[in-house]
Design an enzyme around this catalytic site. Structure first.
Site: not given
Length: 374
Positions: A344, A314, A158
């Site tokens: 995610h 995501d 991320s």
């Protein structure tokens, strides 16, 4: 409700609860979210046989080093890892299980970096911390850890993937012959641009936990400004001048995405009215150190090979796809892996007991498989 379902919505719910507490003046939203994330994700377990873990400091940046103890015929490979959390949360502790897994399964020395967080510390503090820790490790890898400095990759999930990609670009642009550059970048569902929040993945997965579309704008604003006063304007693209909208539109053209992605509920958005004041407040975010996907071709040509993992469910999926395609076109070796049932943050649900997801281990296995090739 099943425990796994409850766990999946908890981070989003903690953000909502944090906003309420913040407005009531009872607790800062970001600090509340950090507390919840740490409480949910971190469980210190005994160190397994075959692994040595120690907390040290590299160039004044706290790090945790995971060293396999099995005999090795030569110098080991290394991975410098940056945790996710939108630049505002997450820690060495919350990435503990991930780093243990990679270190043990790939027999790699992993260095997890505890970079400072926003909004207390804003861009470029996080990237500077990651650079300082990485360069320090590269300088002592052989002598202090038995690691080949020519086989050290950087990676993260991320926001950590964002920092890894940005760091590779930063280091590739420097001529410091005394240090090796990272040999690869391992990017796990990375956030790579803040020019367009209406890509197909943003539209299709806007309400899919654990990363909701509005939270991405919130995180970018915390990272850049230390506040979140203009989330909706950012989502609508009011921070991008018309000439840049045209330029970024070429780099982020949904035509370049697989047809099955484009055809699933995507509608092109009309350009929004430009807000000059907003642009000047956040324009650093359109630069390559915050939006690595938007870097020029000369910069991207110089970066190391990449492993890019995306998840179908995501909002950031298309960032990773576009980045992999840009690198491939410029001759940079890329391994792209899309997880059809992934969402995610999925790797943080590895080894969480009844709250675990089988997909998490499969994602980590794909990372390990790549790391073993370095």
């Amino acid at each position: 409700m099943h425990h796994t379902q409850l766990m999946l919505i908890t981070p989003a719910e903690s953000s909502h609860q944090g906003r309420i507490l913040d407005r009531l003046g009872l607790c800062n939203q970001v600090r509340f979210t950090r507390w919840c994330t740490g409480l949910i994700m971190f469980r210190m377990r005994p160190v397994p046989d075959g692994l040595r873990i120690k907390d040290v400091t590299f160039a004044e940046v706290p790090v945790r080093v995971y060293e396999p103890t099995a005999p090795c015929s030569g110098k080991r490979r290394g991975l410098v890892y940056f945790h996710g959390g939108g630049w505002v949360s997450g820690s060495i502790d919350t990435s503990e299980e991930v780093c243990r897994y990679i270190a043990m399964k790939s027999q790699t020395t992993v260095v997890s970096v505890g970079y400072r967080l926003a909004p207390e510390h804003r861009y470029p503090t996080q990237l500077d911390d990651c650079e300082a820790a990485t360069c320090h490790f590269l300088s002592v890898a052989a002598a202090s850890f038995g690691v080949d400095p020519g086989r050290v990759a950087v990676g993260g999930d991320s926001a950590g993937g964002n920092l890894a990609a940005a760091l590779c670009q930063r280091l590739a642009g420097r001529q410091e012959g005394h240090l090796h550059a990272p040999c690869a970048q391992v990017l796990i569902y990375p956030v790579l641009q803040m020019a367009d929040f209406n890509l197909p993945s943003y539209q299709q997965n806007h309400a899919v936990p654990i990363l909701l579309r509005p939270r991405v704008a919130f995180y970018f604003l915390q990272y850049l400004c230390g506040e979140a006063y203009a989330c909706q304007d950012l989502l609508e693209g009011k921070h991008v001048p018309a000439e840049l909208q045209l330029h970024y539109g070429r780099l982020l053209d949904p035509v370049d995405l697989p047809a099955e992605i484009r055809d699933r509920g995507f509608k092109r958005q009309m350009p929004s009215d430009y807000d000059c004041e907003l642009y000047h407040r956040v324009k650093a975010g359109l630069g390559p150190e915050v939006s690595p996907l938007l870097a020029d071709a000369a910069t991207l040509c110089a970066v190391p090979p990449a492993f890019i993992l995306t998840c179908e469910h995501d909002v950031l999926r298309d960032d990773g796809i576009f980045y992999s395609k840009r690198l491939e076109r410029l001759g940079v070796p890329v391994t792209w892996h899309n997880v059809s049932d992934g969402f995610h943050g999925v790797i943080n649900f590895y080894n969480q007991g009844c709250l675990s997801f089988a997909t998490a281990e499969r994602v980590l296995e794909s990372v390990v498989d790549y790391v073993k090739t370095l």
